[in-house]
Scaffold this motif. Sequence first.
Motif, PDB file in Angstrom:
ATOM      1  N   TYR A 120       7.845  10.266  -0.564  1.00  9.15           N
ATOM      2  CA  TYR A 120       7.455   8.860  -0.647  1.00  9.15           C
ATOM      3  C   TYR A 120       6.174   8.712  -1.460  1.00  9.15           C
ATOM      4  N   ILE A 121       6.140   7.695  -2.331  1.00  6.08           N
ATOM      5  CA  ILE A 121       4.953   7.390  -3.119  1.00  6.08           C
ATOM      6  C   ILE A 121       4.523   5.959  -2.836  1.00  6.08           C
ATOM      7  N   LEU A 122       3.234   5.778  -2.539  1.00  2.00           N
ATOM      8  CA  LEU A 122       2.673   4.450  -2.324  1.00  2.00           C
ATOM      9  C   LEU A 122       1.405   4.315  -3.154  1.00  2.00           C
ATOM     10  N   ASP A 123       1.266   3.189  -3.851  1.00  2.00           N
ATOM     11  CA  ASP A 123       0.106   2.939  -4.696  1.00  2.00           C
ATOM     12  C   ASP A 123      -0.758   1.864  -4.047  1.00  2.00           C
ATOM     13  N   GLU A 124      -1.886   2.259  -3.495  1.00  2.00           N
ATOM     14  CA  GLU A 124      -2.826   1.374  -2.813  1.00  2.00           C
ATOM     15  C   GLU A 124      -2.145   0.424  -1.822  1.00  2.00           C
ATOM     16  N   PRO A 125      -1.495   0.983  -0.800  1.00  2.00           N
ATOM     17  CA  PRO A 125      -0.762   0.146   0.171  1.00  2.00           C
ATOM     18  C   PRO A 125      -1.659  -0.693   1.067  1.00  2.00           C
ATOM     19  N   THR A 126      -2.982  -0.455   1.066  1.00  2.00           N
ATOM     20  CA  THR A 126      -3.869  -1.191   1.964  1.00  2.00           C
ATOM     21  C   THR A 126      -4.312  -2.536   1.402  1.00  2.00           C
ATOM     22  N   ILE A 127      -3.902  -2.862   0.167  1.00  2.00           N
ATOM     23  CA  ILE A 127      -4.328  -4.127  -0.440  1.00  2.00           C
ATOM     24  C   ILE A 127      -3.893  -5.295   0.445  1.00  2.00           C
ATOM     25  N   GLY A 128      -4.857  -6.134   0.824  1.00  2.00           N
ATOM     26  CA  GLY A 128      -4.553  -7.325   1.610  1.00  2.00           C
ATOM     27  C   GLY A 128      -4.368  -7.090   3.098  1.00  2.00           C
ATOM     28  N   LEU A 129      -4.561  -5.856   3.577  1.00  2.00           N
ATOM     29  CA  LEU A 129      -4.330  -5.566   4.987  1.00  2.00           C
ATOM     30  C   LEU A 129      -5.617  -5.666   5.806  1.00  2.00           C
ATOM     31  N   HIS A 130      -5.502  -6.274   6.967  1.00  2.00           N
ATOM     32  CA  HIS A 130      -6.579  -6.311   7.958  1.00  2.00           C
ATOM     33  C   HIS A 130      -6.682  -4.921   8.590  1.00  2.00           C
ATOM     34  N   PRO A 131      -7.851  -4.527   9.099  1.00  2.00           N
ATOM     35  CA  PRO A 131      -7.950  -3.215   9.757  1.00  2.00           C
ATOM     36  C   PRO A 131      -6.914  -2.999  10.850  1.00  2.00           C
ATOM     37  N   GLY A 136       9.714  15.103   8.655  1.00  2.00           N
ATOM     38  CA  GLY A 136       9.958  16.173   7.690  1.00  2.00           C
ATOM     39  C   GLY A 136       9.844  15.748   6.246  1.00  2.00           C
ATOM     40  N   ASN A 137       9.174  14.614   5.996  1.00  2.00           N
ATOM     41  CA  ASN A 137       9.029  14.101   4.640  1.00  2.00           C
ATOM     42  C   ASN A 137       7.597  14.305   4.129  1.00  2.00           C
ATOM     43  N   THR A 138       7.381  13.982   2.855  1.00  2.00           N
ATOM     44  CA  THR A 138       6.055  14.012   2.258  1.00  2.00           C
ATOM     45  C   THR A 138       5.661  12.595   1.867  1.00  2.00           C
ATOM     46  N   VAL A 139       4.429  12.223   2.148  1.00  2.00           N
ATOM     47  CA  VAL A 139       3.910  10.910   1.761  1.00  2.00           C
ATOM     48  C   VAL A 139       2.723  11.126   0.824  1.00  2.00           C
ATOM     49  N   LEU A 140       2.819  10.593  -0.390  1.00  2.00           N
ATOM     50  CA  LEU A 140       1.747  10.705  -1.381  1.00  2.00           C
ATOM     51  C   LEU A 140       1.227   9.300  -1.688  1.00  2.00           C
ATOM     52  N   VAL A 141      -0.070   9.089  -1.469  1.00  2.00           N
ATOM     53  CA  VAL A 141      -0.662   7.759  -1.594  1.00  2.00           C
ATOM     54  C   VAL A 141      -1.834   7.781  -2.568  1.00  2.00           C
ATOM     55  N   ILE A 142      -1.858   6.817  -3.489  1.00  2.00           N
ATOM     56  CA  ILE A 142      -3.052   6.564  -4.308  1.00  2.00           C
ATOM     57  C   ILE A 142      -3.889   5.556  -3.535  1.00  2.00           C
ATOM     58  N   GLU A 143      -5.145   5.864  -3.255  1.00  2.00           N
ATOM     59  CA  GLU A 143      -5.902   4.969  -2.371  1.00  2.00           C
ATOM     60  C   GLU A 143      -7.404   5.056  -2.572  1.00  2.00           C
ATOM     61  N   HIS A 144      -8.077   3.897  -2.332  1.00  2.00           N
ATOM     62  CA  HIS A 144      -9.538   3.835  -2.314  1.00  2.00           C
ATOM     63  C   HIS A 144     -10.071   3.583  -0.914  1.00  2.00           C
ATOM     64  N   ASN A 145      -9.208   3.067  -0.019  1.00  2.00           N
ATOM     65  CA  ASN A 145      -9.653   2.682   1.322  1.00  2.00           C
ATOM     66  C   ASN A 145     -10.090   3.905   2.122  1.00  2.00           C
ATOM     67  N   LEU A 146     -11.348   3.895   2.553  1.00  2.00           N
ATOM     68  CA  LEU A 146     -11.926   5.077   3.210  1.00  2.00           C
ATOM     69  C   LEU A 146     -11.275   5.359   4.560  1.00  2.00           C
ATOM     70  N   ASP A 147     -10.874   4.312   5.291  1.00  2.00           N
ATOM     71  CA  ASP A 147     -10.247   4.529   6.594  1.00  2.00           C
ATOM     72  C   ASP A 147      -8.908   5.249   6.448  1.00  2.00           C
ATOM     73  N   LEU A 148      -8.144   4.885   5.422  1.00  2.00           N
ATOM     74  CA  LEU A 148      -6.881   5.583   5.196  1.00  2.00           C
ATOM     75  C   LEU A 148      -7.133   7.006   4.729  1.00  2.00           C
ATOM     76  N   ILE A 149      -8.103   7.182   3.834  1.00  2.00           N
ATOM     77  CA  ILE A 149      -8.397   8.518   3.294  1.00  2.00           C
ATOM     78  C   ILE A 149      -8.786   9.485   4.410  1.00  2.00           C
ATOM     79  N   LYS A 150      -9.660   9.042   5.312  1.00  2.00           N
ATOM     80  CA  LYS A 150     -10.135   9.951   6.363  1.00  2.00           C
ATOM     81  C   LYS A 150      -9.054  10.273   7.382  1.00  2.00           C
ATOM     82  N   ASN A 151      -7.972   9.469   7.427  1.00  2.00           N
ATOM     83  CA  ASN A 151      -6.876   9.726   8.363  1.00  2.00           C
ATOM     84  C   ASN A 151      -5.695  10.444   7.711  1.00  2.00           C
TER      85      ASN A 151
END
Length: 397
Positions: free
Chosen positions: A311-322, A339-354
């Motif tokens: 799975y690929i997601l490009d900045e999925p946190t845009i517009g999302l409340h915490p 059993g899948n792989t999730v690859l995300v392009i992201e700037h949101n620090l909360d998502l990055i640290k998790n």
Amino acid sequence: VDFGPGGGKWGGTIVASGSTKDIKESTDSITGDYLTGKKKVTATKLQSAGRRTNPKSQKKKKENLKDKKLTVVGGREHNLKNIDVEVPLGKFVVVTGVSGSGKSTLVQETLHRSLRRELGLKIEQSPGDHDGLLGYEFIDKIYEIDQSPIGQSPRSNPATYTKAFDYIRDAFARTKEARLRGFDKGYFSFNTKGGRCEACEGQGEEKIEMQFLPDIYVTCEVCKGARYNREVLDIKYRGKNIKEILDMTVGEALSFFDRIDPLVRRLQTLSDVGLEYIQLGQPAPTLSGGEAQRIKLAKELSKKPRGHTFYILDEPTIGLHPDDLNKLLDVLHRLVAKGNTVLVIEHNLDLIKNSEWIIDLGPEGGEGGGEVIFTGTPENILDHTDTSYTAQALKSL
């Protein structure tokens, strides 16, 4: 100005307004709870519709992908500096870096297109310049989940997109009255002739084309927005007709259809991603980008595992409340647990640290970027504040 307290019909109220201090002091504001630290963005494991995941099967999937990786060799499109990038499989991986550091060039233009080509899928443009892609044989499918609409027509809605509507139509077709009238499940579809309102072709609205402005929709004068003809609306399932069912929220439908397990599974995943407030028949054009994205995620969660999906997601946190971000994180971790792989392009620090793994590009943007600054866990990147802006930002949390 803080709206809520929930979404959909549970929103629309100003729960707090004023300075940041006022919002923090409000006892009614969920936003205030995140600002004060009473609530935090952190991933938790979800259980689905009363069904328990099998720890042994999850462990087996993880072992199958242990030490497996997808590797872009010699990436040099745009500002990429002939880099080799390893993406560990079976993990939640985030690609980080300042704007212009090469994230989209690496993930979208190079890795995504190259993997689609290796899997025999259609690509609109050739992959970015690179020497090769290794490890694609461990992947069965690739799927990009973005915030684009789930459909362009009012006939597209959460129920049809997730296939929940198939089971609802089956339920109506099995009623005594439907069988007496010879109505099969097709009569309860607004995409085909039979039971739908032909004046609006099952849209519930009629489109008025504007020469110099966007098209507008007005309620159908024949069916008054019901989408169906009178004969079909006379058929009741447990006291409700098909229009009344489509007007239900996901939360209401979960209780109403508690006897149909496949339908409950699809509705439960919509609830799990925080969309219990949307109506089953809510027209696709009225859904926000974040809602459309989570509907797509819910559809993927409801599927039975059939191989390894990337799975690929490009900045999925845009517009999302915490609070919405918390639910998104749970979904992404559940996809990995299957059993899948999730690859995300992201700037949101909360998502990055998790996340489980970080690939940090940079150090700067443009010509000053395109290098791999760090790869590893969110914990380990904190030791690289001298070279990584991402590490510096995470350390400041």
